[in-house]
Design a protein around this motif. Structure first.
Motif: not given
Length: 279
Positions: A239-254
């Motif tokens: 399964l792939i994480e929910p879209r909000v989770v993916r966006l938030w992780r990417e935002l925090c990483r950047r």
């Protein structure tokens, strides 16, 4: 007597060819709780759901509904307690009109025609489908059929409503309506809700607790905020994480901000973003 509405203990089930569909599955649903059963296609989600109101009988282990074991002799009681909304509404709608379909359950429970009529009208209104009463199910859209099927279950006032892939195959407008309806039922807190879905975005928005199935076994269970931020766990079940989770992780990483708030919905995401990442 358990305080759980649903108690599944050591449930096992195999298909006629001997393939194990469910293996030693145990979980519980409390009164008014919203639980999502998630997993990739073929993980056993629908098979598990079909055991909750006796469409399938446990080969091994037990399923108790409100303290009553699912067995051949108890099915009438079990189906009063657990209402099932199938993935394919054509499995559910069989009368000449929507109104007759929705009134069928209450009539079956022994209500007078006047009571059944009122129950049907109330249920159709609750799902926002009052205009469908005289429609012929065969000529309705998938979304209208899904709403009518949900009304048919609500009219029987069960304690638990089980939804099999409730928004699959629907156009975005009807998918949003069905989700809004499930969200409303969750807020009312009168029903236990159990949903099978491979749509983690949906599960993130409407589940208090998530049960993760892989190849017929539960491999994790917990609040969506824990499970859906565990990338390796989700990868391991396909399964792939929910879209909000993916966006938030990417935002925090950047931006190097603290992922602390762990938003699950768009509203939470915007709030966390506006908060400048202060957890």
């Amino acid at each position: 007597m358990s305080h759980h509405t649903i108690d599944v203990t050591g449930l096992g089930f195999s298909y006629p060819d001997g393939t194990a569909a469910l293996e030693d599955v145990s979980f519980h649903i409390g009164h008014g709780e919203s639980v999502a059963i998630v997993g990739a296609n073929g993980a056993g989600k629908s098979t598990l759901l079909m055991h909750l109101n006796g469409f399938l009988m446990p080969a091994r282990g037990t399923v108790n509904i409100g303290g009553t074991p699912v067995a051949k002799g108890t099915l009438a009681d079990i189906r009063k307690t657990v209402g099932m909304v199938f993935q394919d509404p054509d499995d559910q709608l069989f009368m000449p009109s929507v109104f007759e379909d929705v009134a069928f359950g209450p009539m079956n429970l022994g209500q007078s025609p006047a009571e059944a009529r009122q129950a049907a009208l109330d249920a159709l209104e609750a799902v926002g489908a009052s205009g469908l009463e005289q429609k012929i199910p065969a000529y309705m859209s998938g979304g209208e059929k899904r709403l009518a099927a949900i009304a048919g279950v609500l009219a029987m006032r069960p304690e638990v409503i089980a939804f099999d892939e409730p928004t699959s195959d629907l156009d975005p407008v009807h998918a949003a309506r069905v989700e809004g309806l499930v969200g409303e039922l969750r807020r009312q807190g009168e029903y236990g809700l159990v949903l099978s879905t491979h749509d983690l975005d949906l599960a993130a928005r409407i589940a208090d607790r998530v049960v993760l199935l892989k190849e017929g076994s539960i491999i994790a269970e917990g609040p969506p905020r824990e499970l859906f931020y565990d990338v390796d766990l989700l990868k391991g079940v396909g399964l792939i994480e929910p879209r909000v989770v993916r966006l938030w992780r990417e935002l925090c990483r950047r931006t190097g901000r603290d992922p602390g708030p762990r938003p699950l919905t768009e509203t939470e995401f915007v709030a966390a973003l506006a908060d400048g990442g202060r957890a």
